[in-house]
Design an enzyme around this catalytic site. Structure first.
Site, PDB file in Angstrom:
ATOM      1  CG  ASN A   9      -2.022  -1.006   1.147  1.00 12.86           C
ATOM      2  OD1 ASN A   9      -2.901  -0.898   0.310  1.00 12.86           O
ATOM      3  ND2 ASN A   9      -1.976  -2.013   2.006  1.00 12.86           N
ATOM      4  CB  THR A  10       3.162   2.614   2.287  1.00 16.17           C
ATOM      5  OG1 THR A  10       1.949   2.589   3.049  1.00 16.17           O
ATOM      6  CG2 THR A  10       3.854   3.949   2.511  1.00 16.17           C
ATOM      7  CB  THR A  11       7.268   1.126   0.302  1.00 13.82           C
ATOM      8  OG1 THR A  11       7.122   0.038   1.241  1.00 13.82           O
ATOM      9  CG2 THR A  11       7.328   2.452   1.045  1.00 13.82           C
ATOM     10  CE  LYS A  13      10.023  -4.863   2.548  1.00  9.85           C
ATOM     11  NZ  LYS A  13      10.059  -5.894   3.622  1.00  9.85           N
ATOM     12  CG  ASP A  95       0.192  -8.199   1.609  1.00 10.14           C
ATOM     13  OD1 ASP A  95      -0.918  -8.691   1.309  1.00 10.14           O
ATOM     14  OD2 ASP A  95       0.297  -7.198   2.340  1.00 10.14           O
ATOM     15  CG  ASP A 116       3.202  -8.078   6.751  1.00 10.58           C
ATOM     16  OD1 ASP A 116       3.761  -7.027   7.107  1.00 10.58           O
ATOM     17  OD2 ASP A 116       3.265  -8.522   5.582  1.00 10.58           O
ATOM     18  CB  THR A 171      -1.084  15.578  24.324  1.00 10.20           C
ATOM     19  OG1 THR A 171      -1.872  16.293  25.272  1.00 10.20           O
ATOM     20  CG2 THR A 171      -1.971  15.163  23.164  1.00 10.20           C
TER      21      THR A 171
END
Length: 242
Positions: A9-11, A13, A95, A116, A171
């Site tokens: 979703n983000t990177t 490989k 994945d 994962d 916070t």
């Protein structure tokens, strides 16, 4: 050499294996023809497998098929060395499949929980001898931090790296501890519950946040950041031999 592409979703490989040995790996925002072309010029690539949890431009797939004689795109119809007992295999993340296959070859005689910890956190149960029994999906660290900021009026968006005591003292630490300690309790809870059913349960932890979480977990686990890549390489061999 086998070329492995795992688009999350983000990177993404991109890796090269010589048989079972990982020879090269890089993480990029998304794969490109330029990157693949550079690797093909430098290495003798015989086979390639592409796994993605997002939509892939058809032009890029055409490029890979043109450049590599044995090319496989992992989907619900790809033959696998494990049995999938999942009600909707067509919606099962590629994945997750690869992680299960990687775990199967690493620990073929064990019941295994594959955790994962990426954009989402997935918990997948592999039962011996090679049966994927199912799993769960939960928000990952960054997703939880972003959700607290997005759905509230005043809570800030903070980074995941920093102090997270058991109970926050301001916070920032309250948010970080609430998210990360919550995930740690979640993981420990899954392991404790599953071990009552499968006492020999072996746990793999992978994903971008694996090391962030591993050092705080009390239960013995094995961190393998390449378990998905290893699984894709095994799926590639399994299909190439047919």
């Amino acid at each position: 050499m086998n070329l492995i592409i795992d688009q999350g979703n983000t990177t993404t490989k991109v890796a090269l294996f010589c048989q079972d040995k990982l020879e090269y790996a890089i993480t990029v925002a998304k794969p490109s023809e330029q990157l693949i072309g550079t690797l093909l010029d430098k290495y003798q690539v015989a086979s390639c497998i592409y796994s993605s949890v997002v939509d892939v431009p058809s032009g890029f797939l055409d490029y890979l098929q043109e450049k590599i004689s044995r090319f496989y795109f992992l989907d619900a119809d790809t033959p696998l060395p494990v049995k999938i007992e999942y009600g909707t295999p067509e919606t099962l993340g590629r994945d997750r499949i690869a992680g299960v296959v990687g775990a199967f070859y690493e620990k073929p005689d064990c019941n295994v929980l594959i955790i994962d910890a990426g954009t989402a956190i997935t918990y997948d149960l592999l039962l011996k001898p090679g049966i994927f029994a199912g799993g769960n999906i939960a928000p990952g660290v960054k997703m939880r931090l972003k959700a607290l900021h997005h759905f509230t009026g005043k809570l800030p968006l903070i980074e995941k790296i920093g102090d997270f005591p058991l109970m926050g003292t301001n916070t920032e630490t309250a948010i970080r501890a609430g998210v990360i300690q919550g995930i740690l309790f979640e993981i420990e809870g899954y392991i404790r519950k599953l071990k009552t059913v499968y006492p020999d349960l072996f746990i793999f932890l992978t994903g971008g946040d694996a090391f962030l979480l591993a050092e705080k977990l009390k239960t013995p686990i094995f961190v393998d950041k390449n378990i998905v890549l290893k699984g894709l390489n095994r799926i590639l061999y399994y299909n190439a031999e047919k």
